[in-house]
Design a protein around this motif. Structure first.
Motif, PDB file in Angstrom:
ATOM      1  N   LYS A 199      19.142  10.565  21.205  1.00  0.00           N
ATOM      2  CA  LYS A 199      19.464   9.189  20.825  1.00  0.00           C
ATOM      3  C   LYS A 199      20.775   9.153  20.049  1.00  0.00           C
ATOM      4  N   ASP A 234      23.465   9.326  22.608  1.00  0.00           N
ATOM      5  CA  ASP A 234      23.544   8.101  23.410  1.00  0.00           C
ATOM      6  C   ASP A 234      24.143   6.934  22.635  1.00  0.00           C
ATOM      7  N   LYS A 235      23.930   6.920  21.315  1.00  0.00           N
ATOM      8  CA  LYS A 235      24.316   5.762  20.507  1.00  0.00           C
ATOM      9  C   LYS A 235      25.679   5.906  19.834  1.00  0.00           C
ATOM     10  N   TRP A 250      29.478   5.326  19.173  1.00  0.00           N
ATOM     11  CA  TRP A 250      30.314   4.166  19.464  1.00  0.00           C
ATOM     12  C   TRP A 250      31.637   4.286  18.726  1.00  0.00           C
ATOM     13  N   TYR A 284      26.099  -2.653  12.389  1.00  0.00           N
ATOM     14  CA  TYR A 284      26.321  -1.495  13.251  1.00  0.00           C
ATOM     15  C   TYR A 284      26.162  -0.182  12.489  1.00  0.00           C
ATOM     16  N   GLN A 302      22.455   0.521  12.071  1.00  0.00           N
ATOM     17  CA  GLN A 302      21.814   1.032  13.286  1.00  0.00           C
ATOM     18  C   GLN A 302      21.861   2.555  13.314  1.00  0.00           C
ATOM     19  N   ASP A 303      22.979   3.119  12.877  1.00  0.00           N
ATOM     20  CA  ASP A 303      23.090   4.577  12.780  1.00  0.00           C
ATOM     21  C   ASP A 303      22.225   5.121  11.647  1.00  0.00           C
ATOM     22  N   ARG A 326      18.558   6.018  12.080  1.00  0.00           N
ATOM     23  CA  ARG A 326      18.276   7.332  12.678  1.00  0.00           C
ATOM     24  C   ARG A 326      18.389   8.434  11.631  1.00  0.00           C
ATOM     25  N   GLU A 352      17.780  -1.778  14.022  1.00  0.00           N
ATOM     26  CA  GLU A 352      18.324  -1.512  15.357  1.00  0.00           C
ATOM     27  C   GLU A 352      18.388  -2.794  16.175  1.00  0.00           C
ATOM     28  N   GLU A 393      21.644  -4.742  18.045  1.00  0.00           N
ATOM     29  CA  GLU A 393      21.625  -5.009  19.488  1.00  0.00           C
ATOM     30  C   GLU A 393      21.777  -6.501  19.766  1.00  0.00           C
TER      31      GLU A 393
END
Length: 369
Positions: free
Chosen positions: A43, A46-47, A49, A214, A217-218, A221, A336, A340
């Protein structure tokens, strides 16, 4: 322009050196690791940016009201000093408060980047090294973004707060490999998440809202990573070893609670330190803010198995004990989803603009314009 030219107060030298302790650990086991950590690593990949393109840096920011901060949120509000301030003075005060907050975010993110790199170096398991490598990149991106916001949009920075500096020093100076997890992933990241979330959910300014959503969101994790790794490891420790970690958490939580006064700003406006501290302590808004900041830390500490009597008593003293029952997974899921949703709204708006441009072009062609 050099960053040093933008500091409201002298940060001292250009570098801060923390002596490195502990061992770098290699592992010769390259087989599959823990499924949960490997899934989080995937993940993390994939995430990834790019802060240059995902954030709309063309959005304008008023440096004298960058967050839409209400008067009541400033600790001078209602004091004898407040009535003497002109509208220009109040704008300057808002600018300094926002600069102080985001400067601490910036310094904390650099600390997180260094701690994540330290985890790659010192943690014994390859799956944890893999994930920490993705987190190191995340933290670099966050530092880049906060630095750009302060440089380009506010034009003012503050040095690292003494209490944040002390906690980073303790975290990085400890030779035990789990301490960067505990100090950074649980305490500093947990506190930062709550602070980011409060500003994200209350500001009416689109650029800081984007940045914070944003980044959060990181960070969701990162906290999940710390929980997984430490929960597994702390099951193996003796009661004495667990109590040592709890003492570290207690000291760190008091440091972080006291970090949030922002007295440096008031001192910069000529208010003596003792008086500035008194105003900060009396502020109802700051009292609520400081209490809610532990909403991410307390349930995480409890979840990883640090919940001894001394720690519970400390949380009762801070007035945050009941937060141990908060649903941390739900909070992280919401973080998250908010990011999104922002993406979806932004892409939908861009698509509407493109459709309108095409329609206008077709109409112009049909009419011969």
């Amino acid at each position: 322009m050099s960053t040093h030219d933008l500091y409201a107060l002298d940060p001292g030298g250009r570098h801060w050196q923390v002596p490195a302790t502990g061992a770098a650990r290699f592992t010769w086991e390259y087989d599959d690791g823990r499924d949960r950590l490997l899934a989080l690593y995937q993940k993390g990949k994939d995430k990834q940016w790019d802060g240059l393109t995902r954030i709309d840096w063309d959005l304008e920011v008023d440096p004298y009201d960058p967050l839409g901060t209400p008067d009541e949120a400033m600790s001078l509000y209602g004091t004898r000093h407040w009535a003497k301030l002109t509208d220009k003075d109040k704008g300057e005060l808002r600018r300094h408060y926002a600069s102080w907050q985001f400067s601490q975010f910036l310094h904390g993110e650099q600390g997180a980047m260094i701690c994540a790199a330290r985890i790659v170096e010192s943690v014994p398991d390859l799956d944890a090294k893999f994930y920490s490598a993705t987190q190191t990149m995340d933290e670099a991106r966050h530092a880049e973004i906060y630095g750009r916001f302060l440089h380009d949009k506010i034009g003012l920075l503050y040095p690292i707060n003494d209490n944040l500096r002390s906690l980073l020093d303790d975290t990085l100076s400890d030779s035990r490999w789990d301490m960067p997890y505990l100090g950074m992933q649980v305490l500093i990241e947990g506190l930062a998440l709550a602070a980011f979330g409060m500003i994200r959910d209350t500001t009416d300014k689109p650029l800081p809202k984007q940045i914070l959503a944003y980044v959060m969101q990181d960070e969701a994790r990162h906290v999940a990573f710390g929980r997984m790794a430490l929960r597994d490891y702390y099951r193996q420790l003796t009661d004495a070893e667990l109590r040592e970690r709890e003492e570290f958490v207690i000291e760190g939580c008091y440091l972080m609670r006291d970090r949030l006064r922002g007295t440096e700003v008031l001192e910069n406006f000529g208010i003596p330190r003792a008086e500035a501290q008194e105003y900060s302590e009396r502020s109802e808004f700051l009292a609520l803010f400081r209490r809610l900041l532990f909403s991410r830390i307390v349930p995480c500490v409890k979840d990883i198995g640090l919940w001894g009597r001394r720690l519970q008593e400390a949380y009762v003293d801070m007035g945050v004990f009941e937060m141990g029952d908060a649903n941390l997974d739900l909070l992280m899921t919401q973080d998250e989803e908010i990011a999104e949703r922002l993406d979806a709204e932004r892409f939908a708006a861009e698509e509407r603009e493109r459709v309108a441009e095409v329609a206008a072009a077709v109409e112009a062609g049909a009419t011969g314009d």
